[in-house]
Write a protein that holds these residues in place. Structure first.
Motif, PDB file in Angstrom:
ATOM      1  N   GLU A 273      12.286  -5.250  17.472  1.00  0.00           N
ATOM      2  CA  GLU A 273      11.908  -3.845  16.737  1.00  0.00           C
ATOM      3  C   GLU A 273      10.464  -3.725  16.326  1.00  0.00           C
ATOM      4  O   GLU A 273      10.059  -2.410  16.507  1.00  0.00           O
ATOM      5  N   ALA A 274       9.685  -4.700  15.839  1.00  0.00           N
ATOM      6  CA  ALA A 274       8.296  -4.420  15.452  1.00  0.00           C
ATOM      7  C   ALA A 274       7.547  -4.180  16.872  1.00  0.00           C
ATOM      8  O   ALA A 274       6.481  -3.355  16.848  1.00  0.00           O
ATOM      9  N   ILE A 275       7.827  -4.706  17.742  1.00  0.00           N
ATOM     10  CA  ILE A 275       7.205  -4.615  19.252  1.00  0.00           C
ATOM     11  C   ILE A 275       7.423  -3.073  19.776  1.00  0.00           C
ATOM     12  O   ILE A 275       6.565  -2.405  20.180  1.00  0.00           O
ATOM     13  N   VAL A 276       8.742  -2.904  19.693  1.00  0.00           N
ATOM     14  CA  VAL A 276       8.985  -1.606  20.328  1.00  0.00           C
ATOM     15  C   VAL A 276       8.528  -0.321  19.200  1.00  0.00           C
ATOM     16  O   VAL A 276       8.261   0.876  19.723  1.00  0.00           O
ATOM     17  N   ALA A 277       8.566  -0.724  18.162  1.00  0.00           N
ATOM     18  CA  ALA A 277       7.921   0.400  17.165  1.00  0.00           C
ATOM     19  C   ALA A 277       6.582   0.643  17.494  1.00  0.00           C
ATOM     20  O   ALA A 277       5.916   1.842  17.655  1.00  0.00           O
ATOM     21  N   ARG A 278       5.953  -0.208  18.077  1.00  0.00           N
ATOM     22  CA  ARG A 278       4.445  -0.065  18.327  1.00  0.00           C
ATOM     23  C   ARG A 278       4.322   0.642  19.978  1.00  0.00           C
ATOM     24  O   ARG A 278       3.528   1.542  20.071  1.00  0.00           O
ATOM     25  N   TYR A 279       5.428   0.559  20.831  1.00  0.00           N
ATOM     26  CA  TYR A 279       5.236   1.043  22.279  1.00  0.00           C
ATOM     27  C   TYR A 279       6.402   2.199  22.350  1.00  0.00           C
ATOM     28  O   TYR A 279       6.477   2.402  23.597  1.00  0.00           O
ATOM     29  N   LYS A 280       7.124   2.287  21.538  1.00  0.00           N
ATOM     30  CA  LYS A 280       8.185   3.300  21.719  1.00  0.00           C
ATOM     31  C   LYS A 280       7.532   4.799  22.329  1.00  0.00           C
ATOM     32  O   LYS A 280       8.090   5.417  23.252  1.00  0.00           O
ATOM     33  N   TRP A 281       6.526   5.141  21.622  1.00  0.00           N
ATOM     34  CA  TRP A 281       6.016   6.256  22.068  1.00  0.00           C
ATOM     35  C   TRP A 281       5.548   6.403  23.542  1.00  0.00           C
ATOM     36  O   TRP A 281       5.720   7.191  24.119  1.00  0.00           O
ATOM     37  N   LEU A 282       4.860   5.103  23.963  1.00  0.00           N
ATOM     38  CA  LEU A 282       4.410   5.120  25.102  1.00  0.00           C
ATOM     39  C   LEU A 282       5.454   5.112  26.114  1.00  0.00           C
ATOM     40  O   LEU A 282       5.400   5.467  27.313  1.00  0.00           O
ATOM     41  N   ILE A 283       6.585   4.258  25.837  1.00  0.00           N
ATOM     42  CA  ILE A 283       7.687   4.286  26.758  1.00  0.00           C
ATOM     43  C   ILE A 283       8.446   5.803  26.940  1.00  0.00           C
ATOM     44  O   ILE A 283       8.488   6.183  27.907  1.00  0.00           O
ATOM     45  N   ASP A 284       8.185   6.440  25.971  1.00  0.00           N
ATOM     46  CA  ASP A 284       9.026   7.663  25.846  1.00  0.00           C
ATOM     47  C   ASP A 284       7.930   8.708  26.670  1.00  0.00           C
ATOM     48  O   ASP A 284       8.732   9.575  27.473  1.00  0.00           O
ATOM     49  N   HIS A 285       6.820   8.848  26.418  1.00  0.00           N
ATOM     50  CA  HIS A 285       5.865   9.636  27.200  1.00  0.00           C
ATOM     51  C   HIS A 285       5.880   9.223  28.757  1.00  0.00           C
ATOM     52  O   HIS A 285       5.645  10.274  29.562  1.00  0.00           O
TER      53      HIS A 285
END
Lengths: 288, 235
Positions: free
Chosen positions: B43-55
């Motif tokens: 969850e901590a990893i994805v919190a950092r990169y969720k925006w990137l994934i989404d974008h």
């Protein structure tokens, strides 16, 4: 007087693309008439354009046809495209992909997606402003996988022993004819099964996977995906040895499952492979 | 329970202060015997990169249909990241690694959805079907003779070998595709593939030189040797 061109360079490509003005275009044509090297390059470009147009027409035709699946094997798979994009060094494995992408607009478009994503990633730096939590739906697939049999380690009896698998495959490859004849002979001479069990040959090998003979066992399908091999005369000769079942499920892989022989019988469970009966099966007992 | 922080779990502020490598290492170690801790790390990893994934997904030039939307692609991408983190070799940034996984998932989806004739990935329109055919396309082409077909195949093989030899990387391939064959301007190609115009021109120049060398090395000295039956001129 036409300006003399020294090997048009990129103007050659621009000329074929209709991007040059009339005067420059004539100069290029004059040069091509006089320079065989540039004329050869021009011929290659012409050929590539013709092939590309033919491919476009063929693709359009296949998409227009109802129910016709495009030839998925014609395009490199996603993993190959990714490797092609991300690999830094020239690699012989990528050469075929390079040739394909040079003439395939679809795959070229996919590479543009990798280029775009790579650029976004190179500029991205996590910050509080971009921090975003996972949603419940993000966990759905993870939970399903972790709670299914795929997420768990195989039991020891199913753990693939690559060396043993290779030895047995080599044995079948090298001595297949001889083994087949021995098996045929053993089955022919075996007394018929008392019940409805199928008689199957079990290949006997030593610790070095060298062929030692064939013993006939009776095979019973207990339920879909589970079978028992039992020595017809109840012999306990093979007790505590492993019986190995080499299955071919037509997945492209050979699957080796093993279990101990106890009281003259061994149970093989392949129900984890979807209860599909294997298309081919070979059985081995490894004993000194 | 999925994705919830169990009581007695890892300290969230410690996780937030960890670098990517350390956090991924902790995730992988926890995956073996402490699923709750592993989920917390992830969850901590994805919190950092969720925006990137989404974008990466939402800014794609392709459009996703309602039945396989960008949100679905996002979820699958997150799953693939979860399973793929063990493969991260730490040679580049974690953002690049994640972007690669996300793009691959996106391309898989585009190809799969593209096979559905009721959806056009380029326009995002249902029922658009294929592009309109010209009258010429509906005229049945005459099939070439077997001899001509064999020669065409040989020509194609030669061209394939040529391209495999002169293209050294993906940039060479796309420049041949878009600039040399497709007739697109260098600026347009540069923008599409996130490279500079100078690179397009330089690469085109080098390709021309390599092409000439290839022809010379293979004993092709005239255009007639390449044209074959397609233009009716035989060598």
């Amino acid at each position: 007087m036409t300006e003399e061109l020294q090997h048009p360079d990129n103007e050659l490509f621009d000329h074929f693309n209709g991007a040059l003005g009339p005067e420059r275009g004539r100069a290029v044509e004059d040069h091509l008439a006089a320079c065989s090297d540039c004329a050869s390059v021009a011929a290659v470009v012409r050929r590539l354009k013709e092939q590309a147009e033919q491919s476009r027409l063929a693709d359009r035709e296949s998409r227009d046809q109802a129910r016709k699946e495009p030839d998925v094997d014609a395009h490199p798979d996603v993993g190959t495209l990714a490797s092609f994009f991300y690999r830094k060094e020239d690699d012989a494995n990528n050469q075929a992909t390079a040739a394909h992408v040079a003439v395939c607009c679809d795959c070229s478009d996919m590479l543009a997606e990798y280029a775009r994503a790579d650029r976004i990633a190179s500029l991205y730096s996590p910050s509080e402003a971009t921090c975003a939590p996972m949603g419940e739906t993000d966990w759905t697939l993870i939970d399903e996988w972790e709670n299914s049999s795929f997420g768990r380690l195989k039991p020891e009896s199913e753990a693939p022993d690559r060396k043993l698998l290779d030895k047995l495959l080599n044995l079948l490859k090298d001595r297949g004819t001889h083994i087949y004849e021995a098996a045929h002979h053993a089955l022919k001479n075996a007394p018929p099964s008392a019940g409805s069990e199928e008689l199957v040959p079990v290949i006997l090998v030593n610790r070095d996977a060298e062929f030692r003979g064939v013993e006939v066992f009776e095979k019973t399908l207990n339920r879909p995906g589970v079978e028992t091999l039992k020595h017809p005369r109840g012999s306990r000769r093979f007790d505590n040895n492993l019986l190995h079942a080499l299955f071919d499920f037509r997945t492209g892989d050979q699957i080796l499952l093993s279990n101990s022989v106890k009281l003259g019988a061994a149970r093989i469970d392949y129900s984890n492979f979807g209860n599909v009966r294997p298309s081919a099966a070979n059985y081995f007992i490894m004993a000194d | 329970m999925s994705g919830t922080q169990s009581s007695g779990g890892l300290d969230q502020s410690s996780l937030d202060e960890m670098g990517d490598e350390e956090l991924v290492d902790l995730f992988l170690a926890s995956s073996k015997n402490d699923r709750s801790a592993a989920h917390q790390c992830f969850e901590a990893i994805v919190a950092r990169y969720k925006w990137l994934i989404d974008h990466v997904v939402r800014s794609s030039r392709f459009r996703f249909p309602p039945w396989d939307s960008a949100d679905d692609v996002n979820s699958r991408a997150v799953f693939k990241v979860y399973r793929g983190l063990a493969s991260w070799r730490r040679q580049g940034k974690l953002s690049s690694f994640i972007a690669r996984i996300v793009t691959s998932e996106m391309i898989d989806t585009i190809r799969r959805v593209g096979r559905d004739k009721s959806w056009d990935c380029n326009t995002g329109v249902a029922g658009a079907g294929s592009e309109r055919s010209s009258p010429m396309d509906s005229v049945a082409a005459q099939s070439p003779t077997p001899e001509a077909q064999a020669e065409i195949s040989e020509q194609r093989s030669m061209v394939a070998r040529l391209l495999a030899d002169v293209c050294q990387d993906w940039k060479d391939s796309v420049i041949i595709n878009e600039y040399v064959i497709g007739g697109r301007g260098a600026k347009e190609v540069a923008q599409k593939y996130e490279i500079s115009e100078d690179v397009v021109y330089q690469r085109a120049r080098r390709l021309r030189v390599r092409l000439l060398k290839w022809l010379a090395d293979h004993g092709i000295h005239s255009s007639a040797q390449l044209l074959g039956p397609m233009t009716g001129i035989r060598a």
